[in-house]
Enzyme design. Structure first.
Site, short mmCIF file in Angstrom:
data_model
loop_
_atom_site.label_atom_id
_atom_site.label_comp_id
_atom_site.label_asym_id
_atom_site.label_seq_id
_atom_site.Cartn_x
_atom_site.Cartn_y
_atom_site.Cartn_z
N THR A 313 25.63 -13.93 15.68
CA THR A 313 25.01 -13.51 14.40
C THR A 313 25.81 -13.66 13.14
OG1 THR A 313 23.57 -12.06 15.48
CG2 THR A 313 23.77 -11.66 13.17
N ALA A 314 27.40 -13.21 13.46
CA ALA A 314 28.15 -13.35 12.44
C ALA A 314 28.35 -14.74 12.02
CB ALA A 314 29.33 -12.74 12.58
N TRP A 316 26.58 -17.38 12.53
CA TRP A 316 25.29 -18.05 12.07
C TRP A 316 25.47 -17.82 10.43
CZ3 TRP A 316 21.41 -16.54 8.96
CH2 TRP A 316 20.32 -17.52 8.87
N HIS A 317 26.01 -16.73 9.95
CA HIS A 317 25.98 -16.62 8.65
C HIS A 317 27.12 -17.29 7.89
CE1 HIS A 317 23.28 -12.93 9.57
NE2 HIS A 317 22.87 -13.16 8.16
N GLY A 318 28.42 -17.58 8.53
CA GLY A 318 29.30 -18.37 8.10
C GLY A 318 30.36 -18.50 9.01
#
Lengths: 472, 386
Positions: A313-314, A316-318
Site C-alpha cells: 500500500t505504501a 502504491w502511493h509512491g
C-alpha cells in the site's frame, strides 16, 4: 486534464455530456471511449502507449485464462505491472540497491526518475482485477476489445479512481440507463466534489505548503496548524475527486463504488481503512491479503500478511522511504490493535476517535514531507510543545477564507455518523415518497447551482496571472 | 421497481442537469452576447503551439493548447474581479499574498515576510557599507543608500489583528537593520521621517490599493535627499501639481483580481530661475535612462548625480530633478544595459535606492555578491572624470 481545470469544466465535460446524450445509445460506448482516450492523451501524450500495452496484455490474458498454466499466470501479472515498476519504482530500487556502496563512499549507479504516466497505478490495478476476477470465475471475459478498453480508460475514474473492479461494472458496460434522476444526482455529486476540491482543499493548501516547506515557524502550534491543514486538504482533495468521478459516472449511467466514508470519524486504524480509499484497501484485501492466507494460519502469519499489504500500500502511493514509514505506522498500529484487541472494543468512542486521528495525522506528516529528516523533526516538534511566534508567511497563509475552510474541514470530522454529505446530496439514501423526492430534487438544483457557480469562479480566478506588481 | 415520479420532480431533475451544463458553458454562451475574452494580466495571450509529430507525443504540447484556450476564455477577468471585490467588501482575504489594512489599504504580504529575515547578512552589509564609504571618500565622491520603507513598515502602528501579528517580526528585525545601517555615513534613514507623524499622514503616505508611496511622500523623500547633499537648497513651494493625472493601476489590488485604476495627482518641482530639460536614452534595457539637466540662477546640487532606483523613485523623480545640475535615473534591471558602473565612475554623486522588501533578497543575490559588490567599490574609488 484534471477535473478542476477550466478546459475540462467549460469545454471537455459539457461537450462530452451533450455528445453522449445526443448519440444513438448503441454508439455511446464508442463515443465514450473516444472521449476517454482524448482525455488521457491530452495529459499523458505518448504515455498512452503504456495504457494500450496494459489493456492489450490483460485483454489477451482474459481471453486465454482457461488455457493458461501457472507460469503463464505469473507472466501476465509481470507483463501488466512491468510498466508500473519501470516508471515508478526502478529509480528507487536502484537507489536502495546501491545504498551500501554509497555508505562506503563509492559512487553507485543512479537512474533518473521517470515522468510517471498519469494514473498508471489506478489503471494497472483495474486491469489486474479484470484478469483475476475472470481467473476466479467472478466474471466472464468481455468479447469486445472496445468495451474492455472503455472499462480501463473510462475517463471519470481513469487517473484518480475509484478503482472499479471488473466484476462490479461488467454488466454496466452493456446495460445502463441514463435517467433524469441519474443526470441530476450525478451533476449534484460532481458539483459537490468540485467545491470540496477548489473551495476547501485549495484554500487550506497554502497553509500546509508553508509549514511543510519549513517556513511557518519553529513552534509546535505552527506544525500542528500545518498538519491539521494537510489532514483537511488531502481528504477534501481526494474525496472531492472521488465525488466528481462518481457523479460523472452517474451522469453517464454508471454506478461506481464509494471511496470514502467519513474516515476521520474512525475509532481505530482498522476502522480507518474501511473508510479511507475504500476501493484500494478492499483491492489489497481481496487480491493480496486473502490470497496470502489472510488471518488463517496463525497470528504470526496474519501479521506477516498485514505487513506485506501495508508495504505494498505504501509503495502504491509512491516510491520513497517517507511512504514506507507512513505505511509502517499504519501497519504496525493495525497489528497493535489486533494484538491488544483494541479493534473490537466498543465504548470510549471520542477518545478512540481522537487517538486514531492523531495516529493518522502523524502518519500524514511522513506522507507529505519532502524527506524523513524533515518529517521526523516535525513530529518531534508536534509533541515537545515548543513555544514561539508564528512566521509572517504562515500568518499570511491563514487568510480568513483559509481559516474558514480549515474550520469547515475540521467540523466535518465530527459530523453525525449518518451524514455522508455527498451521498445525501446525490440522493442515494433511498427515500421514496414523492414529497421527500421533490425536496431532494429541489435541494439538488439549489446545491448544484450554488456550488458549481462558486467553484467556477474560483477556477477562473485561480488561472489568472498575479504577477503584475513586479512589472513596474 | 421505482414508482413513476411526478412531473415536477422530473422537471427539477432536468433543470439541475441543464443548469450544470449551462454554468459550465457560460463563458462560451457569453460570447453570443458579445462578451469577449478577458485580458490576461502581465503577458500576451499564449500562442498556439507548433504541431509536429514529435510535439504531439509530449503532454507539454497539450498544456500549451490548454493555456491557449484558457487565455481566450471569456469571463475569467469578471470572475476574478467578483471574487476580489467580495474579498475586499467583506474583509475576507482569500489571497495569502495580500493583507487588508486600515483605511482600505491593501498591503503586500512580502512587506511582512521578507523583513522577517533572521539570517539576513547584516554584518556583511555593514562591512560593505564601510568599504564603499572609504572608497567614496578616497575619490571625493558622495554616495548614499536609501532604503525606501515598505507600506507595511510605515503603517505598522495602525495595523491590528492578523496584519499586526504579521508585522511584529519585521518590526523587531527592522530595528536591528537600522542599527547596522546607522554605522555607515552613506545611509539615509527614512523610517523615522515617515512614521513620526500623525496617523492620518501616515495612512495617506501610500496609495490604498497600491504598494507605492504617494507623490506627496515622494516630495518628502526628495526634500531629505536634497537636504542631505545641499542643505538649504530645497524649497517646498517649488512642488506643484501637474496639469494632468496619472491613472494608477493598483498593483496590490490587481493581486486580488480587482481592477483599481485610480487617477492620481502627480507632482513636479518648478523652480524660479531654473530651467530643467529632460532627455531619455534608450539603452536596450527594460526602461530608458532619464537624464535631467538644470541651469539658472537658483541653487543646485552641483556636479553629476546618478540614481540607481526601483519603482518607488518614480514618485519622487519629478520633484527631485530640478534641484540637481545633472541627474541620471537608471533602473536596477538595466545596470548592464546602461553601463551603470561607467556612469558612476564619471559621476560626483551616487544614490542607490531600493525598497525595503527587495533589500533582503538583494543582499544575497546582488548587493553583497560579485560582481556588484566589487564593481561598485571600484567605480566609487575611481577618480571622478567629468
Amino acid at each position: 486534464m484534471v477535473f478542476s481545470s477550466a478546459i475540462f469544466v467549460t469545454l471537455f465535460l459539457p461537450l462530452t455530456l451533450i455528445g453522449y446524450l445526443g448519440v444513438d445509445p448503441k454508439r455511446r460506448n464508442t463515443m465514450l471511449l473516444v472521449a476517454s482516450l482524448i482525455f488521457y492523451y491530452w495529459g499523458a501524450g505518448a504515455h498512452i502507449l503504456v495504457l494500450f500495452w496494459v489493456v492489450g496484455v490483460t485483454y489477451v490474458a482474459g481471453r486465454s485464462v482457461r488455457t493458461r498454466s501457472s507460469a503463464g499466470r505469473w507472466f501476465v501479472i509481470a507483463a501488466t505491472i512491468a510498466p508500473l515498476i519501470w516508471f515508478k519504482y526502478a529509480a528507487f530500487a536502484v537507489e536502495i540497491a546501491t545504498s551500501p556502496m554509497r555508505w562506503l563512499g563509492v559512487n553507485g549507479v543512479a537512474l533518473d526518475e521517470r515522468i510517471l504516466p498519469v494514473g498508471i497505478s489506478f489503471f494497472t490495478f483495474q486491469a489486474l482485477s479484470y484478469v483475476l476476477d475472470i481467473e476466479r470465475g467472478d466474471a466472464e471475459p468481455l468479447d469486445g476489445l472496445r468495451d474492455y478498453m472503455l472499462y480501463i480508460a473510462l475517463f471519470p475514474q481513469l487517473i484518480a479512481g475509484p478503482i472499479v473492479r471488473f466484476a462490479e461494472i461488467r454488466s454496466q458496460l452493456h446495460e445502463r440507463r441514463v435517467t433524469a434522476e441519474n443526470l441530476s444526482a450525478g451533476a449534484a455529486r460532481f458539483a459537490w466534489g468540485l467545491a470540496k476540491k477548489v473551495v476547501i482543499a485549495d484554500s487550506v493548501a497554502p497553509i500546509a505548503d508553508v509549514v511543510f516547506a519549513g517556513a511557518g515557524g519553529a513552534s509546535s502550534l505552527a506544525v500542528w496548524i500545518g498538519v491539521v491543514a494537510y489532514t483537511v486538504q488531502i481528504y477534501f482533495d481526494f474525496s472531492g475527486y472521488s465525488d466528481m468521478a462518481i457523479g460523472l459516472g452517474q451522469m453517464l449511467g454508471f454506478e461506481f463504488p464509494e471511496n470514502f466514508a467519513r474516515p476521520y470519524a474512525a475509532t481505530s486504524i482498522t476502522d480507518f481503512w474501511r473508510r479511507w480509499h475504500i476501493t484500494l484497501s478492499s483491492w489489497f484485501r481481496d487480491y493480496v491479503y486473502i490470497p496470502l492466507g489472510g488471518s488463517r494460519g496463525g497470528r504470526r502469519r496474519e501479521y506477516g500478511n498485514l505487513g506485506a499489504v501495508f508495504v505494498l500500500t505504501a509503495l502504491w502511493h509512491g516510491a520513497a522511504f517517507t511512504f514506507l514509514v507512513w505505511g509502517a505506522i499504519h501497519g504496525i498500529w493495525l497489528i497493535v490493535e489486533r494484538v491488544t484487541g483494541l479493534r473490537r472494543r466498543t465504548g470510549w468512542q471520542i477518545p478512540r476517535r481522537a487517538l486514531t486521528l492523531v495516529v493518522v495525522m502523524v502518519a500524514w506528516v511522513f506522507f507529505r514531507a519532502a524527506d524523513l529528516s524533515t518529517a521526523g523533526a516535525m513530529v518531534v516538534t508536534m509533541f515537545t510543545f515548543r513555544s514561539g511566534d508564528l512566521d509572517p508567511t504562515l500568518i499570511a497563509a491563514l487568510t480568513p477564507a483559509g481559516l474558514a475552510a480549515l474550520a469547515i474541514g475540521v467540523a466535518s470530522f465530527s459530523l453525525p455518523g449518518s451524514w455522508v454529505t455527498g451521498q445525501r446530496i446525490a440522493g442515494r439514501a433511498g427515500a421514496d415518497d414523492d414529497r421527500t423526492e421533490r425536496r431532494r430534487a429541489m435541494t439538488q438544483l439549489a446545491t448544484t447551482s450554488s456550488t458549481l457557480g462558486v467553484s467556477l469562479i474560483f477556477i477562473a480566478s485561480n488561472d489568472l496571472s498575479p504577477f503584475l506588481y513586479f512589472q513596474f | 421497481m421505482s414508482r413513476p415520479r411526478t412531473t415536477a420532480i422530473h422537471r427539477y431533475r432536468l433543470a439541475t442537469f441543464a443548469v450544470a451544463i449551462g454554468l459550465m458553458l457560460a463563458p462560451w454562451i457569453a460570447t453570443l452576447f458579445g462578451v469577449g475574452a478577458s485580458s490576461v494580466e502581465n503577458r500576451a495571450p499564449s500562442p498556439f503551439p507548433e504541431l509536429s509529430a514529435g510535439a504531439l507525443g509530449t503532454p507539454s504540447t497539450f498544456g500549451a493548447i490548454t493555456e491557449y484556450v484558457e487565455d481566450r476564455t471569456p469571463l475569467r477577468r469578471e470572475a476574478a474581479e467578483a471574487l476580489g471585490e467580495f474579498a475586499i467588501a467583506t474583509g475576507w482575504s482569500m489571497n495569502p499574498g495580500v493583507f487588508f489594512g486600515p483605511d482600505d489599504h491593501l498591503i503586500l504580504a512580502e512587506d511582512f515576510e521578507l523583513s522577517c529575515d533572521a539570517d539576513a547578512p547584516l554584518d556583511e552589509l555593514t562591512d560593505a557599507l564601510r568599504t564603499w564609504d572609504r572608497a567614496a571618500a578616497e575619490s571625493g565622491r558622495e554616495w548614499l543608500l536609501l532604503v525606501a520603507p515598505d507600506k507595511g513598515a510605515v503603517l505598522t502602528s495602525l495595523l491590528d489583528g492578523r496584519a499586526a501579528r504579521a508585522a511584529e517580526c519585521g518590526d523587531r528585525h527592522r530595528a536591528t537593520l537600522r542599527q547596522h545601517l546607522a554605522q555607515s555615513g552613506g545611509v539615509l534613514d527614512l523610517w523615522g521621517p515617515l512614521t513620526d507623524r500623525p496617523d492620518a499622514d501616515i495612512s495617506a503616505s501610500y496609495y490604498a490599493h497600491d504598494s507605492h508611496w504617494t507623490f506627496t511622500t515622494g516630495s518628502l523623500v526628495a526634500e531629505h535627499l536634497v537636504d542631505r547633499f545641499a542643505p538649504g537648497v530645497w524649497t517646498p513651494h517649488s512642488v506643484q501639481p501637474d496639469d494632468w493625472q496619472l491613472v494608477l493601476l493598483g498593483d496590490v489590488a490587481a493581486r486580488v483580481g480587482v481592477d483599481r485604476a485610480v487617477p492620481v495627482e502627480t507632482l513636479h518641482a518648478v523652480r524660479t530661475g531654473v530651467t530643467t530639460t529632460r532627455t531619455q536614452e534608450d539603452v536596450g534595457g527594460t526602461r530608458p535612462v532619464r537624464s535631467y539637466r538644470s541651469v539658472g540662477s537658483g541653487s543646485l546640487v552641483t556636479g553629476r548625480t546618478v540614481v540607481i532606483h526601483d519603482s518607488m523613485m518614480n514618485f519622487a523623480e519629478g520633484q527631485l530633478a530640478p534641484f540637481f545640475a545633472a541627474i541620471d535615473f537608471i533602473h536596477w534591471d538595466d545596470l548592464e544595459a546602461a553601463d551603470a558602473m561607467d556612469r558612476i565612475r564619471h559621476a560626483d554623486r551616487v544614490v542607490l535606492e531600493i525598497v525595503e522588501r527587495s533589500l533582503y533578497p538583494a543582499l544575497r543575490d546582488r548587493l553583497l555578491v560579485e560582481p556588484f559588490v566589487k564593481d561598485f567599490e571600484v567605480a566609487l574609488r575611481a577618480p571622478s572624470n567629468p
